[in-house]
Design a protein around this motif. Structure first.
Motif, PDB file in Angstrom:
ATOM      1  N   GLU A  34       0.806  -1.215   0.000  1.00 54.47           N
ATOM      2  CA  GLU A  34       0.000   0.000   0.000  1.00 54.47           C
ATOM      3  C   GLU A  34       0.839   1.265   0.000  1.00 54.47           C
ATOM      4  O   GLU A  34       0.410   2.311  -0.497  1.00 54.47           O
ATOM      5  CB  GLU A  34      -0.937   0.008   1.212  1.00 54.47           C
ATOM      6  CG  GLU A  34      -2.037  -1.052   1.153  1.00 54.47           C
ATOM      7  CD  GLU A  34      -2.972  -0.968   2.334  1.00 54.47           C
ATOM      8  OE1 GLU A  34      -2.735  -0.094   3.204  1.00 54.47           O
ATOM      9  OE2 GLU A  34      -3.927  -1.754   2.401  1.00 54.47           O
ATOM     10  N   SER A  35       2.038   1.213   0.530  1.00 57.13           N
ATOM     11  CA  SER A  35       2.877   2.405   0.636  1.00 57.13           C
ATOM     12  C   SER A  35       3.664   2.689  -0.630  1.00 57.13           C
ATOM     13  O   SER A  35       4.411   3.666  -0.694  1.00 57.13           O
ATOM     14  CB  SER A  35       3.859   2.248   1.811  1.00 57.13           C
ATOM     15  OG  SER A  35       4.724   1.145   1.596  1.00 57.13           O
ATOM     16  N   TYR A  46       8.299   3.679 -13.063  1.00 50.82           N
ATOM     17  CA  TYR A  46       8.982   3.962 -11.797  1.00 50.82           C
ATOM     18  C   TYR A  46       8.123   3.514 -10.620  1.00 50.82           C
ATOM     19  O   TYR A  46       6.910   3.297 -10.740  1.00 50.82           O
ATOM     20  CB  TYR A  46       9.323   5.449 -11.671  1.00 50.82           C
ATOM     21  CG  TYR A  46       8.160   6.406 -11.564  1.00 50.82           C
ATOM     22  CD1 TYR A  46       7.510   6.638 -10.352  1.00 50.82           C
ATOM     23  CD2 TYR A  46       7.725   7.114 -12.683  1.00 50.82           C
ATOM     24  CE1 TYR A  46       6.458   7.533 -10.255  1.00 50.82           C
ATOM     25  CE2 TYR A  46       6.670   8.009 -12.602  1.00 50.82           C
ATOM     26  CZ  TYR A  46       6.050   8.220 -11.386  1.00 50.82           C
ATOM     27  OH  TYR A  46       4.996   9.109 -11.282  1.00 50.82           O
ATOM     28  N   VAL A  47       8.791   3.358  -9.483  1.00 56.09           N
ATOM     29  CA  VAL A  47       8.117   3.108  -8.206  1.00 56.09           C
ATOM     30  C   VAL A  47       8.584   4.176  -7.226  1.00 56.09           C
ATOM     31  O   VAL A  47       9.752   4.574  -7.225  1.00 56.09           O
ATOM     32  CB  VAL A  47       8.420   1.702  -7.649  1.00 56.09           C
ATOM     33  CG1 VAL A  47       7.846   0.634  -8.551  1.00 56.09           C
ATOM     34  CG2 VAL A  47       9.915   1.478  -7.457  1.00 56.09           C
ATOM     35  N   MET A  48       7.653   4.659  -6.398  1.00 58.08           N
ATOM     36  CA  MET A  48       7.966   5.694  -5.418  1.00 58.08           C
ATOM     37  C   MET A  48       7.331   5.325  -4.085  1.00 58.08           C
ATOM     38  O   MET A  48       6.229   4.774  -4.034  1.00 58.08           O
ATOM     39  CB  MET A  48       7.430   7.053  -5.872  1.00 58.08           C
ATOM     40  CG  MET A  48       8.157   7.670  -7.055  1.00 58.08           C
ATOM     41  SD  MET A  48       9.772   8.370  -6.615  1.00 58.08           S
ATOM     42  CE  MET A  48       9.280   9.764  -5.604  1.00 58.08           C
ATOM     43  N   THR A  49       8.046   5.668  -3.018  1.00 57.44           N
ATOM     44  CA  THR A  49       7.530   5.503  -1.669  1.00 57.44           C
ATOM     45  C   THR A  49       7.838   6.773  -0.881  1.00 57.44           C
ATOM     46  O   THR A  49       8.428   7.723  -1.409  1.00 57.44           O
ATOM     47  CB  THR A  49       8.188   4.306  -0.959  1.00 57.44           C
ATOM     48  OG1 THR A  49       9.553   4.641  -0.629  1.00 57.44           O
ATOM     49  CG2 THR A  49       8.165   3.055  -1.824  1.00 57.44           C
ATOM     50  N   SER A  50       7.472   6.763   0.371  1.00 54.04           N
ATOM     51  CA  SER A  50       7.839   7.872   1.264  1.00 54.04           C
ATOM     52  C   SER A  50       9.086   7.532   2.074  1.00 54.04           C
ATOM     53  O   SER A  50       9.482   8.297   2.953  1.00 54.04           O
ATOM     54  CB  SER A  50       6.679   8.176   2.224  1.00 54.04           C
ATOM     55  OG  SER A  50       6.372   7.028   3.004  1.00 54.04           O
ATOM     56  N   LEU A  51       9.718   6.421   1.772  1.00 54.01           N
ATOM     57  CA  LEU A  51      10.873   5.953   2.541  1.00 54.01           C
ATOM     58  C   LEU A  51      12.151   6.611   2.035  1.00 54.01           C
ATOM     59  O   LEU A  51      12.427   6.599   0.831  1.00 54.01           O
ATOM     60  CB  LEU A  51      10.983   4.439   2.447  1.00 54.01           C
ATOM     61  CG  LEU A  51       9.797   3.668   3.040  1.00 54.01           C
ATOM     62  CD1 LEU A  51       9.856   2.192   2.659  1.00 54.01           C
ATOM     63  CD2 LEU A  51       9.790   3.824   4.556  1.00 54.01           C
ATOM     64  N   PRO A  52      12.971   7.144   2.934  1.00 52.82           N
ATOM     65  CA  PRO A  52      14.163   7.904   2.525  1.00 52.82           C
ATOM     66  C   PRO A  52      15.362   7.008   2.211  1.00 52.82           C
ATOM     67  O   PRO A  52      16.449   7.177   2.766  1.00 52.82           O
ATOM     68  CB  PRO A  52      14.430   8.780   3.753  1.00 52.82           C
ATOM     69  CG  PRO A  52      13.985   7.929   4.907  1.00 52.82           C
ATOM     70  CD  PRO A  52      12.767   7.191   4.404  1.00 52.82           C
ATOM     71  N   GLU A 167       8.547  -5.819   5.149  1.00 53.63           N
ATOM     72  CA  GLU A 167       7.098  -5.645   5.027  1.00 53.63           C
ATOM     73  C   GLU A 167       6.679  -5.534   3.568  1.00 53.63           C
ATOM     74  O   GLU A 167       5.628  -6.061   3.169  1.00 53.63           O
ATOM     75  CB  GLU A 167       6.662  -4.403   5.806  1.00 53.63           C
ATOM     76  CG  GLU A 167       6.774  -4.550   7.320  1.00 53.63           C
ATOM     77  CD  GLU A 167       5.941  -5.698   7.859  1.00 53.63           C
ATOM     78  OE1 GLU A 167       4.804  -5.892   7.357  1.00 53.63           O
ATOM     79  OE2 GLU A 167       6.409  -6.416   8.754  1.00 53.63           O
ATOM     80  N   MET A 168       7.485  -4.868   2.751  1.00 54.91           N
ATOM     81  CA  MET A 168       7.160  -4.726   1.340  1.00 54.91           C
ATOM     82  C   MET A 168       7.133  -6.092   0.664  1.00 54.91           C
ATOM     83  O   MET A 168       6.206  -6.414  -0.086  1.00 54.91           O
ATOM     84  CB  MET A 168       8.190  -3.817   0.654  1.00 54.91           C
ATOM     85  CG  MET A 168       7.907  -3.548  -0.810  1.00 54.91           C
ATOM     86  SD  MET A 168       9.119  -2.419  -1.548  1.00 54.91           S
ATOM     87  CE  MET A 168       8.839  -0.941  -0.564  1.00 54.91           C
ATOM     88  N   PHE A 169       8.135  -6.912   0.936  1.00 55.71           N
ATOM     89  CA  PHE A 169       8.180  -8.219   0.298  1.00 55.71           C
ATOM     90  C   PHE A 169       7.194  -9.205   0.916  1.00 55.71           C
ATOM     91  O   PHE A 169       6.769 -10.153   0.272  1.00 55.71           O
ATOM     92  CB  PHE A 169       9.607  -8.775   0.311  1.00 55.71           C
ATOM     93  CG  PHE A 169      10.405  -8.303  -0.864  1.00 55.71           C
ATOM     94  CD1 PHE A 169      10.512  -9.073  -2.007  1.00 55.71           C
ATOM     95  CD2 PHE A 169      10.998  -7.058  -0.854  1.00 55.71           C
ATOM     96  CE1 PHE A 169      11.216  -8.628  -3.111  1.00 55.71           C
ATOM     97  CE2 PHE A 169      11.706  -6.592  -1.948  1.00 55.71           C
ATOM     98  CZ  PHE A 169      11.814  -7.387  -3.080  1.00 55.71           C
TER      99      PHE A 169
END
Length: 271
Positions: A34-35, A46-52, A167-169
């Motif tokens: 979801e993130s 592309y893929v984007m997240t809020s993770l730095p 968590e992503m995987f």
């Protein structure tokens, strides 16, 4: 059982295009989380997240024209600024235009990595197990935690990012018959090595290959590559692909992989 058309054409163009498509599909699978925001535009997925962390925010498989490449680069920077995250451009094996690296550098990107595009004809590869490791496929969340504890630090991932990666995987389907499969190599009771495979674009790729620091130089990396490739061959796939760093290239060549070209990674970091 293979549910897609298997690539059998062993030509540079066909293999490298399949490698780029497979890599892109593997990232796109992150859309199950979801993130993760996914853009499937053909010119620049592309893929984007809020993770730095840049490995979570990737622009890939660029098929751009000379006259629009700079605009796409500026758009990627705008998205990075909005999300306040670093981003990478993964140019892959067949990027266009040829000047893309220069365009990225002129706009503040820095080349941070380079890997070999490699492929093997699985029917002729030396994939027999050496029996050095007990390799087990990941089938549940606890094993995935154990997998990431070995893999993430080996790939330079900060400890703070290990839980989000896991968590992503975990959100992505994995296991026998799935696109993603994950493997742990044990020496006795200790998990010392990992690898993953991803089936897509008519080939199977190996990624996330890692060996714990105290066990490097023992040949475990090559064994962790050979294991999922043997399973792919038994399923009917004919070509295996991967991206290898310089240190990993000899082990891959030993079991039948050939190097075709280099792929470049460029990083942009918010000020």
């Amino acid at each position: 059982m293979v549910c897609e058309q298997v690539l059998e054409q062993w030509s540079r163009q066909a293999v490298l295009e399949a490698l780029d498509c497979n890599t892109t599909q593997s990232y796109m699978a992150g859309g199950a989380c979801e993130s993760t925001s996914v853009c499937c535009e053909e010119a620049l997925p592309y893929v984007m997240t809020s993770l730095p962390f840049p490995q979570f925010n990737v622009f890939m498989k660029p098929r751009l024209d000379e006259d629009n490449a700079a605009a796409y680069v500026e758009t990627s920077i705008s998205l990075a600024m909005q999300n306040r995250v670093p981003i990478t451009w993964w140019l892959g094996a067949l990027p266009t235009p040829e000047s893309l690296g220069r365009i990225l550098t002129e706009r503040g990107f820095v080349q941070v990595a380079s890997s070999w595009a490699m492929a093997a004809q699985l029917l002729g590869a030396d994939l027999e197990p050496t029996l050095k490791l007990n390799v087990v496929e990941v089938t549940h969340a606890g094993q995935l935690d154990e997998f990431s504890a070995v893999m993430c630090p080996s790939h330079g991932m900060p400890e703070a990012m290990r839980v989000p990666w896991t968590e992503m995987f975990r959100a992505m389907d994995y296991g026998e018959g799935k696109m993603w499969r994950h493997f742990i190599g044990y020496l006795g009771e200790e998990a010392v090595a990992t690898s993953s495979s991803f089936a897509g674009a008519g080939v199977v790729s190996v990624t996330h290959t890692a060996v714990a620091p105290d066990y490097r130089g023992w040949g475990f990396g090559g064994e962790m590559v050979a294991w999922p490739m043997r399973l792919a061959r038994d399923m009917g796939y004919r070509i295996g692909v991967l991206w290898a760093i310089d240190a990993g290239r000899p082990a891959c060549e030993k079991i039948g992989f050939s190097a075709f070209c280099r792929g470049q990674v460029y990083l942009w970091t918010p000020e």
